[in-house]
Design an enzyme around this catalytic site. Structure first.
Site, short mmCIF file in Angstrom:
data_model
loop_
_atom_site.label_atom_id
_atom_site.label_comp_id
_atom_site.label_asym_id
_atom_site.label_seq_id
_atom_site.Cartn_x
_atom_site.Cartn_y
_atom_site.Cartn_z
N LEU A 59 0.83 -1.21 0.00
CA LEU A 59 0.00 0.00 0.00
C LEU A 59 0.86 1.25 0.00
O LEU A 59 1.90 1.30 0.66
CB LEU A 59 -0.87 0.00 1.27
CG LEU A 59 -1.79 1.18 1.50
CD1 LEU A 59 -3.06 1.00 0.67
CD2 LEU A 59 -2.15 1.30 2.97
N CYS A 60 0.41 2.28 -0.73
CA CYS A 60 1.01 3.61 -0.64
C CYS A 60 -0.13 4.63 -0.72
O CYS A 60 -1.26 4.31 -0.37
CB CYS A 60 2.06 3.83 -1.73
SG CYS A 60 1.40 3.97 -3.40
N HIS A 61 0.16 5.83 -1.17
CA HIS A 61 -0.87 6.86 -1.23
C HIS A 61 -1.89 6.59 -2.34
O HIS A 61 -3.08 6.60 -2.11
CB HIS A 61 -0.23 8.24 -1.41
CG HIS A 61 -1.22 9.35 -1.49
ND1 HIS A 61 -1.90 9.82 -0.40
CD2 HIS A 61 -1.66 10.08 -2.56
CE1 HIS A 61 -2.73 10.78 -0.78
NE2 HIS A 61 -2.59 10.96 -2.08
N ILE A 87 -4.09 4.09 -0.29
CA ILE A 87 -4.95 4.47 0.83
C ILE A 87 -6.02 5.46 0.39
O ILE A 87 -7.10 5.53 0.97
CB ILE A 87 -4.14 5.01 2.03
CG1 ILE A 87 -5.01 5.00 3.29
CG2 ILE A 87 -3.56 6.38 1.73
CD1 ILE A 87 -4.24 5.18 4.58
#
Length: 103
Positions: A59-61, A87
């Site tokens: 997961l990242c932005h 996210i």
């Protein structure tokens, strides 16, 4: 590269290992409970902290850095899957996010 939606990861419950590759300042703004947090820039040096005995959901932005991390991990033999939309998409889908609270 394998991809998975935030809803599909969330449906796995606590069985899903989520590796968050965002920076600490980003984690302080919004995060998921129970993640393994290793910023993308530290991933090579901290590779030994990433489990190899289960699927790692990355997961990242918004999905760009997690895609890079997923490709790197897969090349190291890790079963890694990119969480589509990061996210941002997780939050957009109404899935639980912790706002603030981490220093």
């Amino acid at each position: 590269m394998q991809h998975i939606t935030p809803a599909d990861v969330h449906a796995k419950g606590e069985d899903a290992l989520i590796l968050d590759v965002r920076e600490p300042v980003e984690l302080a703004q919004a995060r998921l409970d129970g993640t393994l947090d290793i910023p993308l820039g530290e991933l090579v040096a901290r590779l030994g902290e990433v489990p190899t005995d289960r699927t790692v959901h990355v997961l990242c932005h918004s999905g760009g850095r997690s895609a890079q991390a997923t490709e790197f991990l897969a090349a190291q033999g890790v079963d890694a899957v990119n969480i589509t939309g990061g996210i941002t998409e997780w939050h957009r889908q109404g899935l639980p996010v912790v706002i603030g609270g981490r220093e």
